[in-house]
Enzyme design. Structure first.
Site, PDB file in Angstrom:
ATOM      1  CD  GLU A 100      -7.110  -0.383   1.148  1.00 31.55           C
ATOM      2  OE1 GLU A 100      -7.256   0.679   1.771  1.00 31.55           O
ATOM      3  OE2 GLU A 100      -6.260  -1.214   1.448  1.00 31.55           O
ATOM      4  NE  ARG A 118      -7.539  11.662   5.235  1.00 29.12           N
ATOM      5  CZ  ARG A 118      -7.979  11.072   6.343  1.00 29.12           C
ATOM      6  NH1 ARG A 118      -7.172  10.317   7.034  1.00 29.12           N
ATOM      7  NH2 ARG A 118      -9.209  11.236   6.763  1.00 29.12           N
ATOM      8  N   GLY A 158       1.248  -1.201   4.323  1.00 21.33           N
ATOM      9  CA  GLY A 158       1.634   0.104   3.810  1.00 21.33           C
ATOM     10  C   GLY A 158       2.535   0.882   4.737  1.00 21.33           C
ATOM     11  CB  THR A 206      -5.450   5.014   9.319  1.00 23.37           C
ATOM     12  OG1 THR A 206      -5.383   3.950   8.378  1.00 23.37           O
ATOM     13  CG2 THR A 206      -5.361   4.456  10.731  1.00 23.37           C
ATOM     14  CB  THR A 207      -9.344   1.966   7.508  1.00 22.39           C
ATOM     15  OG1 THR A 207      -9.004   2.602   6.284  1.00 22.39           O
ATOM     16  CG2 THR A 207     -10.687   1.292   7.384  1.00 22.39           C
ATOM     17  CG  HIS A 237      -8.257   4.085   1.247  1.00 24.78           C
ATOM     18  ND1 HIS A 237      -8.412   4.032   2.609  1.00 24.78           N
ATOM     19  CD2 HIS A 237      -9.477   4.420   0.752  1.00 24.78           C
ATOM     20  CE1 HIS A 237      -9.672   4.319   2.926  1.00 24.78           C
ATOM     21  NE2 HIS A 237     -10.330   4.576   1.809  1.00 24.78           N
ATOM     22  CD  GLU A 253      -7.243  -5.884   3.428  1.00 19.51           C
ATOM     23  OE1 GLU A 253      -7.500  -5.620   2.240  1.00 19.51           O
ATOM     24  OE2 GLU A 253      -6.452  -5.216   4.123  1.00 19.51           O
ATOM     25  CG  HIS A 258      -5.320  -1.248   9.554  1.00 14.52           C
ATOM     26  ND1 HIS A 258      -5.633  -0.277   8.627  1.00 14.52           N
ATOM     27  CD2 HIS A 258      -5.115  -0.620  10.706  1.00 14.52           C
ATOM     28  CE1 HIS A 258      -5.636   0.887   9.217  1.00 14.52           C
ATOM     29  NE2 HIS A 258      -5.317   0.722  10.471  1.00 14.52           N
ATOM     30  N   GLY A 259      -1.860  -2.288  10.057  1.00 12.70           N
ATOM     31  CA  GLY A 259      -0.969  -2.292  11.217  1.00 12.70           C
ATOM     32  C   GLY A 259       0.087  -3.382  11.197  1.00 12.70           C
ATOM     33  CG  ASP A 292      -3.066   4.629   0.679  1.00 11.35           C
ATOM     34  OD1 ASP A 292      -3.098   4.429  -0.547  1.00 11.35           O
ATOM     35  OD2 ASP A 292      -3.913   4.183   1.479  1.00 11.35           O
ATOM     36  CG  HIS A 293       0.890   6.440   4.703  1.00 10.06           C
ATOM     37  ND1 HIS A 293      -0.090   7.390   4.855  1.00 10.06           N
ATOM     38  CD2 HIS A 293       0.429   5.330   5.322  1.00 10.06           C
ATOM     39  CE1 HIS A 293      -1.086   6.888   5.575  1.00 10.06           C
ATOM     40  NE2 HIS A 293      -0.796   5.636   5.854  1.00 10.06           N
ATOM     41  NE  ARG A 306      -9.263   8.625   4.264  1.00  9.78           N
ATOM     42  CZ  ARG A 306      -9.497   7.804   5.284  1.00  9.78           C
ATOM     43  NH1 ARG A 306      -8.762   6.730   5.458  1.00  9.78           N
ATOM     44  NH2 ARG A 306     -10.450   8.057   6.141  1.00  9.78           N
ATOM     45  CG  ASN A 355      -1.813   1.164   1.335  1.00 10.76           C
ATOM     46  OD1 ASN A 355      -1.369   2.292   1.115  1.00 10.76           O
ATOM     47  ND2 ASN A 355      -3.061   0.945   1.663  1.00 10.76           N
ATOM     48  NE  ARG A 371       6.819  21.922   1.965  1.00 12.59           N
ATOM     49  CZ  ARG A 371       8.119  22.095   2.219  1.00 12.59           C
ATOM     50  NH1 ARG A 371       8.743  21.308   3.071  1.00 12.59           N
ATOM     51  NH2 ARG A 371       8.797  23.054   1.644  1.00 12.59           N
TER      52      ARG A 371
HETATM   53  N1  PXP Z   1      -5.858  -2.811   4.306  1.00 12.89           N
HETATM   54  C1  PXP Z   1      -6.809  -1.850   4.397  1.00 12.89           C
HETATM   55  C2  PXP Z   1      -8.196  -2.190   4.051  1.00 12.89           C
HETATM   56  C3  PXP Z   1      -6.450  -0.539   4.787  1.00 12.89           C
HETATM   57  O1  PXP Z   1      -7.409   0.403   4.842  1.00 12.89           O
HETATM   58  C4  PXP Z   1      -5.102  -0.253   5.044  1.00 12.89           C
HETATM   59  C5  PXP Z   1      -4.713   1.144   5.416  1.00 12.89           C
HETATM   60  O2  PXP Z   1      -5.024   1.995   4.362  1.00 12.89           O
HETATM   61  C6  PXP Z   1      -4.167  -1.284   4.937  1.00 12.89           C
HETATM   62  C7  PXP Z   1      -4.559  -2.558   4.591  1.00 12.89           C
HETATM   63  C8  PXP Z   1      -2.705  -1.045   5.199  1.00 12.89           C
HETATM   64  O3  PXP Z   1      -2.536  -0.720   6.538  1.00 12.89           O
HETATM   65  P1  PXP Z   1      -1.122  -0.190   7.054  1.00 12.89           P
HETATM   66  O4  PXP Z   1      -0.852   1.090   6.332  1.00 12.89           O
HETATM   67  O5  PXP Z   1      -1.326  -0.024   8.515  1.00 12.89           O
HETATM   68  O6  PXP Z   1      -0.114  -1.238   6.705  1.00 12.89           O
END
Ligand code: PXP
Length: 237
Positions: A70, A49, A212, A100-101, A43, A151, A190-191, A9-10, A45, A7, A18
């Site tokens: 996502e 963001r 991610g 976050t989710t 994701h 998931e 997630h996490g 996203d970050h 959103r 992932n 910026r």
């Molecule tokens: N799966 C889903 C459905 C999520 O929403 C996220 C966070 O966007 C992740 C996985 C990845 O989570 P993390 O960034 O904590 O690894």
């Protein structure tokens, strides 16, 4: 062996902080692919963001590994997915104020809209996954929507330690066996990080892990020394 969905996203979070054009999550995705990512997850959103529409469009055309989009279960997002045609969609809950989710979908309370979204997407050839808590009731509710995948939310697992974490792992393991037995492909995320991922990767029938934050966080650290050297070289030339 579980597949790795990265992932990105970050990477986009840093760009958006910026308002620059870099770092480009599309470049990051290509590097993740080179590093062995089996899939790229983003994701989109509603508040844009981090990931923006342009990222998803470009990813769709440049990636050689599957793209997992996502998104929230809204008309706008379903329309966008039908236009872009990612390799799969994961429907997630979304609150504007959350960082976050924060949890899995409350599937039982929204069977009709979820079923509708799944029908539109799957009839266009886009397989759907629902991001849910790792329990049988959530799996049963998912089956009612005709989604082909789940998931499991590993946020709780990643926040716990010791015996509490082992208990949560048992819950994830049981839910995975149950979902797999019902014919669903099972993913988790997630996490998950460099310290806690191994037991989840070893859960029988666990197909994909979406990770991610920990990967992007580590990339910042392992890449920082080189980035500083490159800047110092430039300044000294
Ligand atoms: N799966 C889903 C459905 C999520 O929403 C996220 C966070 O966007 C992740 C996985 C990845 O989570 P993390 O960034 O904590 O690894």
């Amino acid at each position: 062996m579980a597949n790795l969905g990265v992932n990105i996203d970050h990477v986009a979070t840093i760009r958006q902080a910026r308002g620059t054009q870099y770092p480009d999550p599309v470049e990051a995705a290509v590097l993740a692919q080179l590093g062995g990512a089996d899939q790229i997850t983003v994701h989109l959103r509603e508040d844009r963001r981090h990931i923006i529409d342009r990222d998803v469009r470009l990813l769709r055309s440049v990636l050689q590994v599957p793209l997992n989009l996502e998104m929230a279960c809204t008309h706008e997002m379903v329309r966008f997915a039908l236009e872009i045609k990612p390799d799969m969609v994961t429907l997630v809950p979304e609150k504007r104020e959350e960082r976050t989710t924060e949890g899995g979908l409350e599937v039982a309370g929204q069977i009709a809209p979820l079923t509708d979204a799944v029908r539109h997407l799957q009839s266009a050839g886009i397989p759907c996954s629902l991001f849910i808590e790792p329990d049988e009731a959530a799996v049963d509710a998912t089956l009612r929507t005709n989604a082909q995948m789940v998931e499991f939310h590993t946020g709780r697992y990643s926040e716990l330690t010791g015996t509490e974490q082992s208990r949560e792992l048992t819950r994830i393991t049981a839910a995975t066996a149950y979902g797999h037995g019902k014919g669903l492909a099972v993913h988790a995320g997630h996490g998950l990080n460099f310290r806690n991922v191994i037991p989840v990767a070893r859960v029988p029938h666990m197909q994909d892990l979406n990770i991610g934050h920990s990967i992007v966080a580590r990339a910042v650290l392992v890449g920082l020394e080189r980035a500083v050297r490159e800047m110092k070289d430039l300044i000294q030339k």
